[in-house]
Design an enzyme around this catalytic site. Structure first.
Site, PDB file in Angstrom:
ATOM      1  CG  MET A 198      -1.577   1.283   1.496  1.00 25.37           C
ATOM      2  SD  MET A 198      -2.768   1.301   2.841  1.00 25.37           S
ATOM      3  CE  MET A 198      -1.899   0.607   4.195  1.00 25.37           C
ATOM      4  N   PRO A 199       1.047   1.894  -1.117  1.00 26.85           N
ATOM      5  CG  PRO A 199       1.535   2.205  -3.361  1.00 26.85           C
ATOM      6  CD  PRO A 199       0.617   1.474  -2.442  1.00 26.85           C
ATOM      7  CE1 TYR A 200       0.277   9.204   4.068  1.00 29.10           C
ATOM      8  CE2 TYR A 200       2.663   9.281   4.288  1.00 29.10           C
ATOM      9  CZ  TYR A 200       1.423   9.836   4.524  1.00 29.10           C
ATOM     10  OH  TYR A 200       1.327  11.025   5.196  1.00 29.10           O
ATOM     11  CG  HIS A 232      -3.746   5.419   1.317  1.00 30.43           C
ATOM     12  ND1 HIS A 232      -4.957   5.597   1.939  1.00 30.43           N
ATOM     13  CD2 HIS A 232      -3.620   4.077   1.110  1.00 30.43           C
ATOM     14  CE1 HIS A 232      -5.538   4.420   2.114  1.00 30.43           C
ATOM     15  NE2 HIS A 232      -4.739   3.478   1.611  1.00 30.43           N
TER      16      HIS A 232
END
Length: 65
Positions: A1-3, A41
């Site tokens: 999940m990239p932030y 995100h």
């Protein structure tokens, strides 16, 4: 999940510009890293120009000149 955290000075960044940043950065991660946009995100933080500095000076002071 990239932030992804984008920080910009608080100089009238419009809602449309923020939308474009979110869409563009998300697409970049899809294209380059094959990330899922549904789990990517993006947060945009607006920093007061008194709290932003470069060349050992506050940006607010530099902008006055």
């Amino acid at each position: 999940m990239p932030y992804i955290n984008i920080q910009v000075t608080d100089e009238n960044v419009t809602k449309n510009q923020k939308r474009q940043l979110i869409e563009g950065v998300t697409q970049l991660l899809v294209d380059v890293l094959d990330k899922n946009p549904k789990t990517t995100h993006v947060v945009i933080q607006e920093v007061p120009i008194d709290n932003w500095g470069f060349d050992s000076k506050q940006y607010s002071e530099t902008k006055k000149q």
